[in-house]
Design a protein around this motif. Sequence first.
Motif, mmCIF file in Angstrom:
data_model
loop_
_atom_site.group_PDB
_atom_site.id
_atom_site.type_symbol
_atom_site.label_atom_id
_atom_site.label_comp_id
_atom_site.label_asym_id
_atom_site.label_seq_id
_atom_site.Cartn_x
_atom_site.Cartn_y
_atom_site.Cartn_z
ATOM 1 N N PHE A 428 16.204 -24.459 68.860
ATOM 2 C CA PHE A 428 15.918 -23.171 68.219
ATOM 3 C C PHE A 428 17.185 -22.313 68.234
ATOM 4 O O PHE A 428 17.803 -22.117 69.285
ATOM 5 C CB PHE A 428 14.791 -22.445 68.953
ATOM 6 C CG PHE A 428 13.505 -23.213 69.004
ATOM 7 C CD1 PHE A 428 12.614 -23.183 67.951
ATOM 8 C CD2 PHE A 428 13.203 -24.011 70.113
ATOM 9 C CE1 PHE A 428 11.423 -23.907 68.006
ATOM 10 C CE2 PHE A 428 12.022 -24.738 70.176
ATOM 11 C CZ PHE A 428 11.128 -24.687 69.108
ATOM 12 N N ASP A 429 17.543 -21.781 67.075
ATOM 13 C CA ASP A 429 18.709 -20.898 66.945
ATOM 14 C C ASP A 429 18.311 -19.511 67.427
ATOM 15 O O ASP A 429 17.449 -18.859 66.820
ATOM 16 C CB ASP A 429 19.162 -20.864 65.486
ATOM 17 C CG ASP A 429 20.424 -20.034 65.307
ATOM 18 O OD1 ASP A 429 21.225 -19.969 66.254
ATOM 19 O OD2 ASP A 429 20.592 -19.450 64.227
ATOM 20 N N LEU A 430 18.935 -19.041 68.508
ATOM 21 C CA LEU A 430 18.503 -17.800 69.152
ATOM 22 C C LEU A 430 19.620 -16.777 69.290
ATOM 23 O O LEU A 430 20.790 -17.130 69.444
ATOM 24 C CB LEU A 430 17.972 -18.086 70.563
ATOM 25 C CG LEU A 430 16.795 -19.044 70.744
ATOM 26 C CD1 LEU A 430 16.442 -19.137 72.225
ATOM 27 C CD2 LEU A 430 15.596 -18.593 69.926
ATOM 28 N N VAL A 431 19.220 -15.523 69.252
ATOM 29 C CA VAL A 431 20.016 -14.430 69.809
ATOM 30 C C VAL A 431 19.391 -14.127 71.166
ATOM 31 O O VAL A 431 18.187 -13.853 71.256
ATOM 32 C CB VAL A 431 19.992 -13.184 68.910
ATOM 33 C CG1 VAL A 431 20.760 -12.039 69.562
ATOM 34 C CG2 VAL A 431 20.560 -13.489 67.530
ATOM 35 N N ILE A 432 20.185 -14.203 72.228
ATOM 36 C CA ILE A 432 19.678 -14.130 73.598
ATOM 37 C C ILE A 432 20.212 -12.857 74.257
ATOM 38 O O ILE A 432 21.419 -12.683 74.409
ATOM 39 C CB ILE A 432 20.131 -15.362 74.416
ATOM 40 C CG1 ILE A 432 19.680 -16.645 73.714
ATOM 41 C CG2 ILE A 432 19.597 -15.292 75.839
ATOM 42 C CD1 ILE A 432 20.432 -17.873 74.173
ATOM 43 N N SER A 433 19.309 -11.979 74.644
ATOM 44 C CA SER A 433 19.702 -10.715 75.270
ATOM 45 C C SER A 433 19.067 -10.589 76.639
ATOM 46 O O SER A 433 17.880 -10.895 76.814
ATOM 47 C CB SER A 433 19.266 -9.537 74.397
ATOM 48 O OG SER A 433 19.446 -8.315 75.085
ATOM 49 N N ARG A 434 19.855 -10.146 77.607
ATOM 50 C CA ARG A 434 19.292 -9.891 78.936
ATOM 51 C C ARG A 434 18.801 -8.440 78.994
ATOM 52 O O ARG A 434 19.450 -7.546 79.532
ATOM 53 C CB ARG A 434 20.325 -10.164 80.025
ATOM 54 C CG ARG A 434 19.665 -10.197 81.400
ATOM 55 C CD ARG A 434 20.611 -10.513 82.514
ATOM 56 N NE ARG A 434 20.021 -10.098 83.779
ATOM 57 C CZ ARG A 434 20.698 -9.892 84.897
ATOM 58 N NH1 ARG A 434 22.002 -10.069 84.910
ATOM 59 N NH2 ARG A 434 20.087 -9.523 85.996
ATOM 60 N N THR A 435 17.643 -8.239 78.373
ATOM 61 C CA THR A 435 17.009 -6.928 78.332
ATOM 62 C C THR A 435 15.503 -7.127 78.429
ATOM 63 O O THR A 435 15.006 -8.242 78.377
ATOM 64 C CB THR A 435 17.341 -6.183 77.022
ATOM 65 O OG1 THR A 435 17.096 -7.057 75.912
ATOM 66 C CG2 THR A 435 18.785 -5.719 76.994
ATOM 67 N N GLY A 436 14.774 -6.024 78.554
ATOM 68 C CA GLY A 436 13.324 -6.108 78.605
ATOM 69 C C GLY A 436 12.701 -4.759 78.885
ATOM 70 O O GLY A 436 13.392 -3.787 79.199
ATOM 71 N N TYR A 437 11.379 -4.717 78.785
ATOM 72 C CA TYR A 437 10.626 -3.467 78.872
ATOM 73 C C TYR A 437 9.651 -3.495 80.043
ATOM 74 O O TYR A 437 8.625 -2.845 80.021
ATOM 75 C CB TYR A 437 9.874 -3.283 77.546
ATOM 76 C CG TYR A 437 9.252 -1.938 77.302
ATOM 77 C CD1 TYR A 437 9.948 -0.751 77.545
ATOM 78 C CD2 TYR A 437 7.965 -1.840 76.797
ATOM 79 C CE1 TYR A 437 9.376 0.473 77.299
ATOM 80 C CE2 TYR A 437 7.372 -0.621 76.533
ATOM 81 C CZ TYR A 437 8.077 0.549 76.791
ATOM 82 O OH TYR A 437 7.498 1.770 76.535
ATOM 83 N N THR A 438 9.987 -4.270 81.068
ATOM 84 C CA THR A 438 9.084 -4.434 82.209
ATOM 85 C C THR A 438 9.665 -3.903 83.514
ATOM 86 O O THR A 438 8.954 -3.833 84.514
ATOM 87 C CB THR A 438 8.740 -5.917 82.418
ATOM 88 O OG1 THR A 438 9.951 -6.644 82.694
ATOM 89 C CG2 THR A 438 8.062 -6.501 81.187
#
Length: 634
Positions: A428-438
Amino acid sequence: GCIPFAYTGPGGKTLYRAKVDYAALQRGRELVRELAHGAGRQPEGSRSFLSGLADTAAELVHDLTDVMMGEGRLDTVELRGESTTEFLNLALASDVLALTDGQTQPSRWYAPTGDVAATVYRQSAARWFVRFGDAGTARLAAAYFRDLSDGFIHFGDLYAKLPGPIAIQMAAAPDAVVAPAEKATPNASVASKPYFIGSESVVKAGSLPVPLPAFVWEEPADAPLRRTALHQTHLDSGARMVPFGGWDMPVWYTSVSEEHAAVRQTAGLFDVSHMGVFEASGPHAASFLELVTTNDISALEVGHSHYTYFLFPDGRVVDDLLIYRRGPQQYMLVVNASNNDKDWAWLSAVNNGQVMLDARRPWIKVQHPCTLRDLRDPQWGEECRVDIALQGPRALDILLALVDNRDLAARIKKLPWAGLTEGNVGGFDLVISRTGYTGERTAFELFVHPEQSPAFWQALMSAGEPFGIKACGLAARDSTRTEAGLPLYGHELDGPLDLNPGDAGFASYVKLWKPFFVGREAFIAHEQARDRVVVRFRMNDKAVRRPELGDPVLDRRGKVVGTVTSCAIDVDGYLLGQAVLPLSLAAPETPLSIYQMGGGARGIQLPREVKLGARLPRPDDATVLTRFPVRPKK
């Protein structure tokens, strides 16, 4: 000659600053020169530490004069540095951003001594020349630009500063740069520029452009409920579905407490593909985003992201969002699902110069539009993206279980918080970000093509099974973000309480040193008078009814002092929420009481008679927590 002020820094800290009055600075320089010259007349043997210091000052003044002023015949200022283009566009009245390498344009400099004609020449993005009518004016400009670059002088806006530092020196004019005309030249001063030093002088001068209308948005009535590409996946997994932000979304699969615990102890997988995903790109994307967002885009490096806001001209919140910088001229914006259409209409109208950006100067507009795209629109083919969130302590292990590329695995492991990378994960071609809303620090938001999202979801669930992964719904997303002290639009932002970033406790994401962004003046005025802030609280007992948005908060004497904005169960099984309180009651450990009135809609039931055995309604006790959870030291 110093004027004190303050910014709000990270964690709500007050950062004290001061600006120097320009005239006072010049007088200070004169005093140094007098001191330096006077030291040379003292007889031998009477020299002191002070006179030695004065000699040093004299040498510095002499050296600076040589470097900064050059020979008397020079009438041009040379400016060099990565920020020079943005610096000059704010310092001069012409449309500096319109120039390409090798081009010139007439301009105006609104100097402390008055309106001055100039000619601007762009040799490259990092090297510019500004020619004036005579050497004396050029020397004055060189000194003034240097002071602006240093960031200490007050030039009409106490909070603002220009990009820098910039290297500045006197120079001979390149052959292509003609001397400025004495009479006003068309386009030398562009009244519709969003900001430049001296723009207020143009307002007073008259002959202004036509004012633009205010932005108007009405939510569509009876809009059909939309579904993400994962809708059938949720149904097959037994999820309970509910309407949210115009979408049919899973609220839970098993239970809120179980899914909440998974996020905190193992990992939770969230469908957030209903979130809006926009793109701003092109040579003027950064200047556009600088205009419409509150955070400092110039500080955002490729491969990083940051949190920010859209504000209306009156300071009301349009939305909060994350911006990801994917390339030198490519930015991805992730906005709230419920605000997607409004945000798109607002950004498009601003980009096209169709709506008012400032009530005081209703004619200003974007000079150079960027390219805007909605990356959920099928017309963008393989470039489409939607968001899936993998959150929790084992999130990295699960993601790496799908990675067979050693270089990509190393990049993912090294990602800092808010870092960004791209690559192929499990096909799977991804943009990977180390972020989140938790509130979890081991957290990833994974941007995949919408048509691939069901297969990608299943791949993550399979890879995560040995690590205890659980599919999580909206309820766990709300409980984890509430526990973490993060705001929700409509509750801690805007909504019935009309809360702005400062009220929410996030004023540090509004960079007042930017000379202009939409809503800046209104935000400053609000901050100067603000006496409320969102706090986290926890109910003292477990067996109580959950407070809701709008429920009253009482102080220890029973006076209503605030309002609940959100509440959910925390990892320990207690009800934990957020509320708006006066600043004086925001300190941790402050005792509170709350009447759970169903959002303020239920009345307080009183007995008909007050006699022995009667039960009078009593609010439940709560305690103020730290604004954000305290992370244990490792």
